[in-house]
Enzyme design. Structure first.
Site, PDB file in Angstrom:
ATOM      1  N   THR A 155       0.736  -1.145   0.038  1.00  0.00           N
ATOM      2  CA  THR A 155      -0.359  -0.306  -0.110  1.00  0.00           C
ATOM      3  C   THR A 155       0.931   0.342   0.166  1.00  0.00           C
ATOM      4  O   THR A 155       2.432   1.197   0.298  1.00  0.00           O
ATOM      5  CB  THR A 155      -1.553   0.345   1.295  1.00  0.00           C
ATOM      6  OG1 THR A 155      -0.011  -0.192   2.563  1.00  0.00           O
ATOM      7  CG2 THR A 155      -1.498  -1.243   1.317  1.00  0.00           C
ATOM      8  N   HIS A 156       0.764   2.629  -0.924  1.00  0.00           N
ATOM      9  CA  HIS A 156       1.499   3.321  -0.650  1.00  0.00           C
ATOM     10  C   HIS A 156       2.912   3.212  -1.184  1.00  0.00           C
ATOM     11  O   HIS A 156       3.561   3.706  -0.916  1.00  0.00           O
ATOM     12  CB  HIS A 156       1.804   4.179   0.560  1.00  0.00           C
ATOM     13  CG  HIS A 156       0.247   4.092   1.497  1.00  0.00           C
ATOM     14  ND1 HIS A 156      -0.343   5.349   0.903  1.00  0.00           N
ATOM     15  CD2 HIS A 156      -0.109   3.677   2.232  1.00  0.00           C
ATOM     16  CE1 HIS A 156      -1.144   5.955   2.091  1.00  0.00           C
ATOM     17  NE2 HIS A 156      -1.215   4.223   2.388  1.00  0.00           N
ATOM     18  N   SER A 277      17.631  -2.312 -26.661  1.00  0.00           N
ATOM     19  CA  SER A 277      17.198  -0.604 -26.752  1.00  0.00           C
ATOM     20  C   SER A 277      18.555  -0.418 -28.038  1.00  0.00           C
ATOM     21  O   SER A 277      19.712  -1.373 -27.910  1.00  0.00           O
ATOM     22  CB  SER A 277      18.207   0.343 -25.768  1.00  0.00           C
ATOM     23  OG  SER A 277      18.814   0.883 -26.463  1.00  0.00           O
ATOM     24  N   LYS A 283      19.231  -3.812 -21.994  1.00  0.00           N
ATOM     25  CA  LYS A 283      18.056  -3.460 -22.150  1.00  0.00           C
ATOM     26  C   LYS A 283      16.962  -4.075 -23.076  1.00  0.00           C
ATOM     27  O   LYS A 283      17.009  -4.946 -24.010  1.00  0.00           O
ATOM     28  CB  LYS A 283      18.306  -1.597 -22.967  1.00  0.00           C
ATOM     29  CG  LYS A 283      18.543  -0.506 -21.972  1.00  0.00           C
ATOM     30  CD  LYS A 283      18.095   0.014 -20.949  1.00  0.00           C
ATOM     31  CE  LYS A 283      16.583   0.357 -20.583  1.00  0.00           C
ATOM     32  NZ  LYS A 283      16.386   1.387 -20.943  1.00  0.00           N
ATOM     33  N   ASN A 285      13.183  -3.722 -22.445  1.00  0.00           N
ATOM     34  CA  ASN A 285      12.114  -2.825 -22.507  1.00  0.00           C
ATOM     35  C   ASN A 285      10.684  -2.921 -22.709  1.00  0.00           C
ATOM     36  O   ASN A 285      10.092  -4.477 -23.506  1.00  0.00           O
ATOM     37  CB  ASN A 285      12.033  -1.563 -23.202  1.00  0.00           C
ATOM     38  CG  ASN A 285      13.357  -0.921 -23.257  1.00  0.00           C
ATOM     39  OD1 ASN A 285      14.182  -0.591 -21.970  1.00  0.00           O
ATOM     40  ND2 ASN A 285      13.970  -0.031 -24.142  1.00  0.00           N
ATOM     41  N   GLU A 290       4.300  -0.459 -22.131  1.00  0.00           N
ATOM     42  CA  GLU A 290       4.428   0.540 -21.559  1.00  0.00           C
ATOM     43  C   GLU A 290       3.065   2.020 -22.625  1.00  0.00           C
ATOM     44  O   GLU A 290       2.496   2.896 -22.434  1.00  0.00           O
ATOM     45  CB  GLU A 290       5.757   1.469 -22.114  1.00  0.00           C
ATOM     46  CG  GLU A 290       6.835   1.324 -20.738  1.00  0.00           C
ATOM     47  CD  GLU A 290       8.146   1.331 -21.426  1.00  0.00           C
ATOM     48  OE1 GLU A 290       8.323   2.305 -22.262  1.00  0.00           O
ATOM     49  OE2 GLU A 290       9.035   0.516 -21.108  1.00  0.00           O
ATOM     50  N   GLN A 322     -22.062  13.363 -36.749  1.00  0.00           N
ATOM     51  CA  GLN A 322     -20.767  12.953 -37.240  1.00  0.00           C
ATOM     52  C   GLN A 322     -19.136  12.649 -37.137  1.00  0.00           C
ATOM     53  O   GLN A 322     -18.627  11.784 -37.134  1.00  0.00           O
ATOM     54  CB  GLN A 322     -20.468  13.257 -39.070  1.00  0.00           C
ATOM     55  CG  GLN A 322     -19.833  13.236 -40.033  1.00  0.00           C
ATOM     56  CD  GLN A 322     -19.032  13.866 -41.012  1.00  0.00           C
ATOM     57  OE1 GLN A 322     -20.813  13.211 -42.101  1.00  0.00           O
ATOM     58  NE2 GLN A 322     -18.090  14.256 -41.288  1.00  0.00           N
TER      59      GLN A 322
END
Ligand code: ARG
Length: 459
Positions: A155-156, A277, A283, A285, A290, A322
């Site tokens: 939480t948080h 990348s 990397k 990704n 995303e 339209q």
């Protein structure tokens, strides 16, 4: 060339105005619904003797040929036409002569476009529901595999209590199940037939609106013709259901992105759903996740665009309307694309329970259970909470964790601590004990999985 609506004016418009006014670039995708609607209309005109049965048959055959020819590629859409409705009527008249001009008896483009949009969105909604179900299958399968994989619950974004990965995934399953519900519910309101409302006031011809509605698979007809041509609530609701679905996908995406980072390392996405990348060789990704997160913004935009377009419109039809189509088409296309990559991305996602467990072990995540232990031994919760807080605070200062503190050390805080403590605050026990309905215990998660599975078979 003069427009089909030439009459009061010469029907010759400026080229730029023509382009600006035209919607065929985007509404041509409703050709099938437009032609199917027209076939039902011709059939009704014949059945009600507004035209002869022979004329109706010729119209229907002509329309069917146009549909076949568009589908086979023999007939290309003419993008200089104003919209798909005009295009079909124009081709029909060119092919079968003046009889083609009778098709538009007892209807208007206003009820025609409302009809086409409803039929189109009805199909898209059914297909979206199927795709959400595919995602639900992928999620419940993963949850089943990880009913006992312990991870930190947050939480948080602070470690809060131990949960299982299966439990966490099933939270998303519940959201997507509600999305299925929402889209299903929406079909009721999409499936109201506006045709026969005509321009706005109905018609003097002795039409049978229910005959047409029934032929086209509608449950009900619009009961007020002005509303029939003005109502775009179903577009707003569709974009809203799409937005809610995207919001859920986006939250899951955010978590998948976090979990895939070196800091978390809770999951690893399959190479098929990641990118590298161009400069940093290490990397991997989470581009798909995303993009889904990013595209959520555009679907919200579609919803806000629709709401704003409609808010100041007087009844009945206005050309502003339209603009509804690009918004709902974009929302539908975006949702489709996202769902298409999402189910296989989740299905092929590798889960790393060892890393989840390590993360769960380090953050005093069982402090609530420490307090509950004292409560079970008779201490009021607030006092137990205070003692546990002191223990955690002292541990942080001395660099210890709850599992490595000795019984003597515990006893210096309270006599109620005993040797059964260590088992009681082990992460496995913390998870196993949470047997309340909906809780994180494997049994409870198994029930949640069964529930969702049953639901996707039903709906
Ligand atoms: N292309 C128009 C639309 O999408 C069709 C309806 C036109 N009706 C009219 N009265 N101009 O809304």
């Amino acid at each position: 060339m003069a427009k089909m609506w030439a009459g009061r004016t010469d029907g010759v418009t400026d080229k730029l105005a023509d382009d600006f006014n035209s919607s065929i670039k985007f509404d041509s995708k409703m050709y099938k619904q437009d032609i199917t609607g027209s076939i039902a209309h011709a059939s009704m005109l014949g059945a009600k003797n507004i035209i002869t049965e022979k004329e109706a048959d010729a119209l229907i055959a002509g329309l069917q040929d146009i549909l076949n020819d568009i589908e086979s590629g023999a007939l290309e859409i003419d993008y200089t036409c104003e919209d798909i409705h005009m295009f079909v009527e124009q081709v029909l008249t060119a092919r079968i002569g003046d009889l083609g001009k009778k098709l538009h008896t007892a209807r208007s483009r206003n009820d025609q476009v409302a009809l086409d949009t409803r039929m189109y969105l009805r199909d898209r909604t059914v297909s979206i529901i199927g795709k959400i179900k595919d995602l639900l299958y992928a999620i419940t399968l993963k949850a089943e595999e990880h009913k006992t994989s312990i991870m930190p619950g947050y939480t948080h974004l602070q470690r809060a209590q131990p949960i299982t990965f299966g439990h966490h995934l099933m939270a998303y399953a519940m959201m997507f199940l509600r999305d299925v519900d929402r889209f299903n519910d929406l079909i009721k309101r999409i499936n109201v037939c506006p045709i026969g409302s005509c321009a706005l006031a109905g018609t003097t011809y002795d039409t049978d609106r229910r005959y047409e509605a029934q032929k086209l698979g509608f449950d009900e007809i619009a009961l007020n013709s002005i509303d029939g041509v003005s109502d775009r609530d179903f577009c707003v609701e569709f974009a809203s259901a799409c937005s809610m679905l995207m919001m859920h996908l986006s939250r899951l995406s955010e978590e998948i992105i976090l979990w895939s980072s070196w800091e978390f390392k809770f999951v690893e996405l399959s190479d098929a759903y990641t990118t590298g990348s161009s400069i940093m060789p290490q990397k991997k990704n989470s581009d798909m996740a995303e993009l889904v997160r990013g595209k959520t913004g555009r679907v919200y935009g579609d919803l806000i665009g629709l709401l704003t377009m409609l808010k100041g419109l007087p009844l009945a039809y206005n050309k502003d309307m339209q603009e509804d189509k690009e918004a709902v088409f974009d929302a539908a296309d975006t949702v489709d694309m996202c769902l298409d990559v999402y189910a296989p991305m989740v299905a092929t996602m590798k889960v790393l329970p060892e890393n989840m467990l390590v993360a769960a072990q380090k953050g005093f995540i069982n402090a609530t259970d420490l307090a509950d232990y004292l409560v079970k031994k008779g201490l009021p919760f607030r006092s137990a909470y205070k003692i546990s807080g002191q223990i955690v605070g002292d541990c942080i200062k001395s660099g210890k964790v709850l599992e490595t503190l000795t019984l003597e050390e515990y006893k210096s805080y309270s006599d109620l601590f005993d040797s059964d403590l260590f088992k009681e605050i082990s992460l496995e026990t913390c998870v196993l004990k949470r047997i309340s309905e909906g809780g994180t215990s494997p049994d409870s998660v198994a029930k949640q999985i069964e529930y969702v599975k049953g639901k996707i078979q039903d709906v």
